[in-house]
Design a protein around this motif. Structure first.
Motif, mmCIF file in Angstrom:
data_model
loop_
_atom_site.group_PDB
_atom_site.id
_atom_site.type_symbol
_atom_site.label_atom_id
_atom_site.label_comp_id
_atom_site.label_asym_id
_atom_site.label_seq_id
_atom_site.Cartn_x
_atom_site.Cartn_y
_atom_site.Cartn_z
ATOM 1 N N ASN A 51 1.036 -1.169 0.001
ATOM 2 C CA ASN A 51 0.091 0.134 -0.046
ATOM 3 C C ASN A 51 0.935 1.298 0.093
ATOM 4 O O ASN A 51 1.971 1.218 0.267
ATOM 5 C CB ASN A 51 -0.873 -0.185 1.262
ATOM 6 N N TRP A 52 0.309 2.289 -0.365
ATOM 7 C CA TRP A 52 1.144 3.718 -0.469
ATOM 8 C C TRP A 52 -0.037 4.671 -0.405
ATOM 9 O O TRP A 52 -0.970 4.730 -0.965
ATOM 10 C CB TRP A 52 1.907 3.559 -1.944
ATOM 11 N N ASN A 53 0.460 5.848 0.179
ATOM 12 C CA ASN A 53 -0.088 6.993 0.205
ATOM 13 C C ASN A 53 1.124 7.986 0.265
ATOM 14 O O ASN A 53 2.458 7.750 0.363
ATOM 15 C CB ASN A 53 -1.044 7.085 1.232
ATOM 16 N N GLY B 48 3.885 7.389 2.532
ATOM 17 C CA GLY B 48 5.180 6.382 2.336
ATOM 18 C C GLY B 48 4.467 4.923 2.165
ATOM 19 O O GLY B 48 3.330 5.071 1.795
ATOM 20 N N PHE B 49 5.448 4.040 1.968
ATOM 21 C CA PHE B 49 4.880 2.578 1.799
ATOM 22 C C PHE B 49 4.467 2.216 3.076
ATOM 23 O O PHE B 49 4.664 2.496 4.255
ATOM 24 C CB PHE B 49 6.309 1.822 1.469
ATOM 25 N N ARG B 50 3.461 1.110 3.132
ATOM 26 C CA ARG B 50 2.675 0.320 4.109
ATOM 27 C C ARG B 50 2.700 -1.094 3.536
ATOM 28 O O ARG B 50 2.494 -1.590 2.625
ATOM 29 C CB ARG B 50 1.589 0.969 4.401
ATOM 30 N N GLU C 29 4.108 0.836 8.496
ATOM 31 C CA GLU C 29 4.643 1.859 7.719
ATOM 32 C C GLU C 29 6.151 1.518 7.350
ATOM 33 O O GLU C 29 6.937 1.287 8.342
ATOM 34 C CB GLU C 29 4.728 3.258 8.349
ATOM 35 N N CYS D 24 11.287 1.600 0.052
ATOM 36 C CA CYS D 24 10.813 0.310 -0.654
ATOM 37 C C CYS D 24 11.837 -0.759 -0.278
ATOM 38 O O CYS D 24 11.232 -2.110 0.051
ATOM 39 C CB CYS D 24 10.693 0.463 -2.344
ATOM 40 N N THR E 96 6.226 9.109 -5.664
ATOM 41 C CA THR E 96 5.011 9.800 -5.809
ATOM 42 C C THR E 96 5.067 10.260 -7.202
ATOM 43 O O THR E 96 3.971 10.381 -8.048
ATOM 44 C CB THR E 96 5.253 11.087 -4.867
#
Length: 340
Positions: free
Chosen positions: A13-15, A18-20, A27, A31, A127
């Protein structure tokens, strides 16, 4: 689910933060940490149980890393997602539903440089890569800029934004409201939480910063909250009050009453003044039926009955001693207006 089952891929997942981790939500700072965590902490996952709980909508494609794409069952290297689908069908005898639409978004995650899987473009941050892929290669994929979730069309994206992000929410129960002051009222009425600010000099509590500033200027004579008018001896405790005073009495633009000699620099104050001549008193005290021309005068009058400033109904202009009485009145007498 078959791509995760057969493919040597890493879902994530990402927002904008950052990455999750796709499986536990942890979190990650980059990467590489994401890939190391996923491969070591989630080697064995019951996908048949996990996926139905994790994927709540088919409209949200899963982001996957395909840096070392291959089949986990036969250790065969695979060039791309389409070849992996064909391999699953031809070699492992599975049926792949092509009508399911966009199920995954493939990425090549690299700490130094992010390469687009569909062209030769490369970027130094994820991003920008996501923005490039959605703009250039995924015409039917729309991403929420708030949380990073992706959707197959604008209608679903707008529905998601409206449902999940529009309007402030109560942090206690998650209920959404149209304005922040509605949240504060809800917290007080439902959860019993009163938002107050406290004076550092005498520990008196107030409902908002404005009342605290007025108190600091009037009671404690704090110079910061005692603003002197440049044109007359008037002292105000806030910039807003001083601005109103200057516009009203010292502005070059003058509005004159056609009945008396009253003058003001603010048009709406002339309108309030004219009520004195015509006896317009629409604000009524619900305790003694005394009438007032201004809601502020009614609120000040309510102090006679309660010792506290009262509240005024926005529709019928009757006064009430507190929020609870006003809320009860609005629900009983103005329910249609509340539901609009």
């Amino acid at each position: 689910m078959m791509l995760l089952h057969y493919g040597n891929v890493i879902p994530f997942n990402w927002n904008t933060r950052g990455f999750r981790c796709f499986y536990c939500g942890k979190e990650m700072r980059d990467c590489e940490s994401l890939k190391e965590h996923t491969t070591t902490s989630h080697k064995k996952v019951d996908l048949e149980t996990f996926i139905p709980q994790r994927i709540i909508s088919k409209d949200v494609p899963v982001k996957i890393d395909i840096t070392q794409l291959g089949c986990t069952f036969c250790d065969k290297s695979i060039a791309n997602i389409e070849d992996l689908k064909a391999h699953i069908v031809a070699v492992h005898g599975e049926e792949y539903d092509e009508t399911a639409g966009v199920c995954v978004f493939p990425f090549l995650l690299n700490k130094e440089m992010f390469h687009c899987v569909l062209c030769d473009e490369e970027y130094d941050n994820f991003t920008t890569l996501v923005g490039h892929m959605y703009k250039k290669h995924m015409e039917q994929a729309y991403m929420c800029q708030v949380c990073g979730q992706s959707y197959t069309d604008k209608i679903r994206l707008k529905r998601h934004i409206s449902k999940s992000h529009v309007g402030p929410r109560c942090k206690i129960c998650g209920k959404k409201f149209e304005a922040f002051h509605h949240v504060e009222k809800h917290k007080k009425m439902v959860h019993g939480i009163h938002k107050t600010v406290e004076c550092d000099l005498c520990s008196t509590s107030f409902m908002n910063q404005y009342r605290l500033k007025v108190h600091m200027g009037k009671v404690h004579n704090v110079e910061k909250y005692r603003l002197k008018c440049e044109h007359c001896p008037k002292i105000c405790t806030t910039k807003g009050a001083m601005m109103l005073h200057v516009q009203s009495l010292h502005s070059e633009t003058r509005f004159e009453c056609d009945i008396c000699e009253y003058k003001t620099g603010i048009k709406w104050m002339l309108k309030l003044h004219r009520r004195k001549h015509f006896g317009e008193k629409n604000y009524v005290c619900s305790m003694c039926d005394r009438r007032f021309g201004r809601s502020s005068n009614l609120r000040a009058h309510m102090k006679v009955h309660t010792g506290n400033f009262g509240r005024v109904c926005r529709w019928c202009r009757y006064g009430f001693i507190d929020f609870e009485s006003l809320d009860k009145h609005e629900k009983e007498s103005h329910l249609d207006n509340l539901n609009r």
